[in-house]
Design an enzyme around this catalytic site. Sequence first.
Site, PDB file in Angstrom:
ATOM      1  N   ASP A   1       0.902  -1.181  -0.213  1.00 53.16           N
ATOM      2  CA  ASP A   1       0.172  -0.104  -0.004  1.00 53.16           C
ATOM      3  C   ASP A   1       1.019   1.272   0.093  1.00 53.16           C
ATOM      4  O   ASP A   1       2.133   1.185   0.224  1.00 53.16           O
ATOM      5  CB  ASP A   1      -0.758  -0.086   1.112  1.00 53.16           C
ATOM      6  CG  ASP A   1      -1.732   1.149   1.446  1.00 53.16           C
ATOM      7  OD1 ASP A   1      -2.193   1.879   0.446  1.00 53.16           O
ATOM      8  OD2 ASP A   1      -1.715   1.772   2.364  1.00 53.16           O
TER       9      ASP A   1
ATOM     10  N   ASP B   1      -3.676  12.315   0.322  1.00 53.08           N
ATOM     11  CA  ASP B   1      -5.029  13.027   0.135  1.00 53.08           C
ATOM     12  C   ASP B   1      -5.091  14.378   1.103  1.00 53.08           C
ATOM     13  O   ASP B   1      -5.525  15.380   0.934  1.00 53.08           O
ATOM     14  CB  ASP B   1      -6.230  12.415   0.316  1.00 53.08           C
ATOM     15  CG  ASP B   1      -6.504  11.457  -1.171  1.00 53.08           C
ATOM     16  OD1 ASP B   1      -5.589  11.735  -2.265  1.00 53.08           O
ATOM     17  OD2 ASP B   1      -7.418  10.497  -1.194  1.00 53.08           O
TER      18      ASP B   1
ATOM     19  N   ASP C   1      -0.265   5.070   1.179  1.00 55.76           N
ATOM     20  CA  ASP C   1      -0.504   6.168   2.365  1.00 55.76           C
ATOM     21  C   ASP C   1      -0.385   5.466   3.607  1.00 55.76           C
ATOM     22  O   ASP C   1      -1.112   4.316   3.694  1.00 55.76           O
ATOM     23  CB  ASP C   1      -2.176   6.688   2.123  1.00 55.76           C
ATOM     24  CG  ASP C   1      -2.198   7.638   1.074  1.00 55.76           C
ATOM     25  OD1 ASP C   1      -0.930   8.247   0.736  1.00 55.76           O
ATOM     26  OD2 ASP C   1      -3.124   7.831   0.374  1.00 55.76           O
TER      27      ASP C   1
END
Length: 286
Positions: A48, A59, A50
């Site tokens: 992954d 984000d 983030d």
Amino acid sequence: MGDSIFNCCYVPPHPPGEEEPRRSRRSEIMASQSTQISSDKRFLIFFDFDETIVDETSDDMVVQAAPGQHLPAWLKDTYQPGRYNEYMQRVLAYLAEQGVTESDIRMIMEKIPATPGMLTLFQFLRTRPPQDFEIVLLSDANTFFIESWLRRTGARQLFHRIFTNPATFNKDGRLVLRPFHSHDCQRCPENMCKQVVVRDYVARRTQERGRPYQRVFYVGDGANDFCPALVLGPRDVAFPRRDFPMHRLIGETHEAMPGEFKAVTVPWTSAEEVVQRLRKFVAEKM
């Protein structure tokens, strides 16, 4: 990975020259990267992005580019559960209206710190023989955020594939975000189910290689990393970031439905713990 549960069928890319239906968009993106991967890799490892590779949510970090480093209440109020990708499309449009440029966003992404030990893990993977690891990044962020960070840190060439939401700047200078695909999973946001991607990718690569991987690894942190980890088999390994949602969901599943989650679970606080476990696996004989 003989005991894994990867039993779905790979859906071939749509024929060239014909318009592709939206639901098979993932096949288009998977097939779009033409670099051939050798078939001799022993292990497949998914990351992954983030709060797994980087120690923040990209984000959230991009909001630093907004006036006063925050979003107006009317914009935040447009968020609907399960439709975060659509919400971020509105955020990026707002930033463009406020005069935020491509270089502004890139600078913010480049400054996000890596999680503890992650650069050590990357260095370990770089120094392994080429037949050891096939390395894939799977994220609900977007191409521009991820590529900006990876290129700044010199880690882009480490990854054989990146699966994420497409994002490109249009002629007006706005970063246009699109969903990765659509799916029927009730656990995941509408724009991405990582389990679908993992199943499709492993099925396709197993078909291309003519044999399964020795083990599959998954390094993540969030609730949307729990879903793909559910299809790992008993020889595979889930590396959830300790005390993050993925780790908690694995623990809850073990308690509520013993045997449902089949992979070996190795929580980590520093990615150096992942390195220690990987060293043991690469020393194994087939």
